[in-house]
Design a protein around this motif. Sequence first.
Motif, PDB file in Angstrom:
ATOM      1  N   ASP A  86      -6.855   4.547  -3.348  1.00  0.00           N
ATOM      2  CA  ASP A  86      -6.446   3.159  -3.113  1.00  0.00           C
ATOM      3  C   ASP A  86      -7.295   2.567  -1.983  1.00  0.00           C
ATOM      4  OD1 ASP A  86      -4.515   3.729  -4.964  1.00  0.00           O
ATOM      5  OD2 ASP A  86      -2.825   3.637  -3.568  1.00  0.00           O
ATOM      6  N   ALA A  87      -7.618   1.302  -2.106  1.00  0.00           N
ATOM      7  CA  ALA A  87      -8.403   0.628  -1.079  1.00  0.00           C
ATOM      8  C   ALA A  87      -7.613  -0.557  -0.527  1.00  0.00           C
ATOM      9  CB  ALA A  87      -9.738   0.151  -1.664  1.00  0.00           C
ATOM     10  N   PRO A  88      -7.587  -0.807   0.780  1.00  0.00           N
ATOM     11  CA  PRO A  88      -8.373  -0.091   1.793  1.00  0.00           C
ATOM     12  C   PRO A  88      -7.736   1.194   2.308  1.00  0.00           C
ATOM     13  CG  PRO A  88      -7.194  -1.884   2.829  1.00  0.00           C
ATOM     14  CD  PRO A  88      -6.898  -1.990   1.362  1.00  0.00           C
ATOM     15  N   THR A  89      -6.524   1.531   1.888  1.00  0.00           N
ATOM     16  CA  THR A  89      -5.853   2.697   2.441  1.00  0.00           C
ATOM     17  C   THR A  89      -4.787   3.209   1.489  1.00  0.00           C
ATOM     18  OG1 THR A  89      -4.559   3.512   4.339  1.00  0.00           O
ATOM     19  CG2 THR A  89      -4.173   1.245   3.668  1.00  0.00           C
ATOM     20  N   SER A  90      -4.471   4.477   1.611  1.00  0.00           N
ATOM     21  CA  SER A  90      -3.331   5.038   0.881  1.00  0.00           C
ATOM     22  C   SER A  90      -2.113   5.147   1.782  1.00  0.00           C
ATOM     23  CB  SER A  90      -3.685   6.412   0.312  1.00  0.00           C
ATOM     24  OG  SER A  90      -4.041   7.311   1.352  1.00  0.00           O
ATOM     25  N   THR A 111      -1.999  -6.056  -0.140  1.00  0.00           N
ATOM     26  CA  THR A 111      -2.033  -5.531  -1.498  1.00  0.00           C
ATOM     27  C   THR A 111      -3.250  -4.640  -1.638  1.00  0.00           C
ATOM     28  OG1 THR A 111      -0.969  -7.521  -2.346  1.00  0.00           O
ATOM     29  CG2 THR A 111      -2.051  -6.100  -3.947  1.00  0.00           C
ATOM     30  N   CYS A 112      -3.041  -3.333  -1.690  1.00  0.00           N
ATOM     31  CA  CYS A 112      -4.126  -2.405  -1.931  1.00  0.00           C
ATOM     32  C   CYS A 112      -4.496  -2.414  -3.421  1.00  0.00           C
ATOM     33  CB  CYS A 112      -3.732  -1.004  -1.476  1.00  0.00           C
ATOM     34  SG  CYS A 112      -3.767  -0.792   0.322  1.00  0.00           S
ATOM     35  N   THR A 113      -5.674  -1.926  -3.719  1.00  0.00           N
ATOM     36  CA  THR A 113      -6.150  -1.943  -5.105  1.00  0.00           C
ATOM     37  C   THR A 113      -6.670  -0.567  -5.504  1.00  0.00           C
ATOM     38  OG1 THR A 113      -8.373  -2.658  -4.433  1.00  0.00           O
ATOM     39  CG2 THR A 113      -6.776  -4.383  -4.976  1.00  0.00           C
ATOM     40  N   ASN A 114      -6.638  -0.316  -6.803  1.00  0.00           N
ATOM     41  CA  ASN A 114      -7.188   0.909  -7.367  1.00  0.00           C
ATOM     42  C   ASN A 114      -7.485   0.627  -8.840  1.00  0.00           C
ATOM     43  OD1 ASN A 114      -7.743   3.487  -8.367  1.00  0.00           O
ATOM     44  ND2 ASN A 114      -6.303   4.475  -6.964  1.00  0.00           N
ATOM     45  N   CYS A 129       0.839  -1.206   0.000  1.00  0.00           N
ATOM     46  CA  CYS A 129       0.000   0.000   0.000  1.00  0.00           C
ATOM     47  C   CYS A 129       0.874   1.257   0.000  1.00  0.00           C
ATOM     48  CB  CYS A 129      -0.986  -0.053   1.153  1.00  0.00           C
ATOM     49  SG  CYS A 129      -2.034  -1.554   1.090  1.00  0.00           S
TER      50      CYS A 129
END
Length: 543
Positions: free
Chosen positions: A309-313, A320-323, A303
Amino acid sequence: MKKRLCGAGAVLGVLVTVGALPAQASSPAPQPKPHTLPLGPSNLPETRTTTALQPGVTLTRIVRGNADDPALHWTVEVSVPGGDTSPDPDAPPTALKDRASADELAAELERDGFRARLEQVTTPKTADYAGGTLGWRVRVGTYDAQAAATSERARLRAAGHTGSAVYTGWDGEAADRGPWHVDVLTIDPRGFRGSLDASYGPDLENRETTSALAASSDATAAVNAGFFVLDPEAGAPGDPAGVGVYDGRLLSEPVAGRPGLVIHDNGRRTQVTRLTWRGRVTGRDSALHLNGVNRVPGLIRNCGGTEGDAPTSLPLHDVTCTNPDELIAFTPDYGRHTPRGEGLEAVLDAHDRVVELRSPRGGTLPPGGSSVQATGDRVADLTALAHVGHRIRVSTTLLDERGHRVSPSPRTDILNAGPELVRDGRLHITPATDGMVHPGDPSWYYGWVHKRNPRTLAGVDAAGRTVLVTADGRSTNSLGLSIKESAEVAKSLGLRDAVNLDGGGSTTMVASGAMINDPSDAAGERAVGEALLVLPRSHRTDS
């Protein structure tokens, strides 16, 4: 691959034994006692063997403690499902509960014929985390051998419970008597005429072992380096999970605000600094902000990326964040072809001219060329900016923790790391800042930070020497280090500033053509994203 072997005449061994031999009446006047590692009781035996590997480079092997501590044993730690099936072999099981839940589980185990015990887990305070009680663990049995604990785990599983066979020496108790195996590489710039270099191998997107990376460069010594993508669901395996600067070029963006290890090929001015970045794609009439460099769009390992970005920036380690809406730049260093998927890709030649707009995205790049990929809402942005035949320019800027621009030279590498361990000669441990505190999941902190694991550390001492450290773990022959113990070891070795690198099954040290530590993965040495190499000859033009 050819392995480099040092000639016998070039190696000097010195054995120093601390606390292991009785004093003799006829001995000469006592010499100043070396600092021992701050592990276990102060009266434990400790041996240190120092070997010169090349001018300015020494290897010190430290063995501390006893292999027959009667207080240590095997047990089964009962947990909720999840640990054993994780694609990341370093992911800890969900082991901790609140007291009420632990009581409930213990009662269920008793009804199933198992004698359970509850243990409160308390973790120390750090520079940015209050510590205190993490939760309660539930354990079954006390065994002299791992096989007996494994057998009991099988019986628990047959009764519908999940558990792991663990050795109590990995818990991190201060009274444990060891043993510990720690290897220390010291690069002294006053005598060093080789090169200190980071290598990710043929490309960023694939993994190689530290031994292979060392052999391919004929390195005198090497350690594994920064964190990287391991699970294909998290991106491209081998891709750095944080900042990656190689020969002065930013090839992987920072996890916002996390520390990086800055090294120079002459071994001087090694430092630990926190980094952020800015990236832009500029066309004739407008510019767009970049989300990343050389990674699979939409997947942000550890992240610490951008808004949306989800769940956090913010940094969140091993997550592993996603966008869905990203703009990612690619260089030829990434691999044989760029990632494939829905979206748009502007392909640039060596002169930054757009030679192709391809959708779906993904494919090979022209010689010396690059590309920019867009997904989701960013596709419209890139469509408006990039036109075949026009030039677009990709630019990136690194910033330090004061917001000042960082301009690495072609002789500089920067490797991702975390948490910080020592700053200005004092303990400065930063798990919360660096994403190692997972909200609502104390078991993660328990397994990764609190418990002992294999560790790789790096830093610089007051004399300006670069120091690289590995500590074996996850065995009865070497207990490993908690993050707090890692910081204490780094400080005891004289490091002025120190940081944690990737550890666990990645921890590896190579010297004189051979792997000298004992990696913890059952399959043997793990393939990693990058390694830090000590080379015998300088490729610098100023040497």
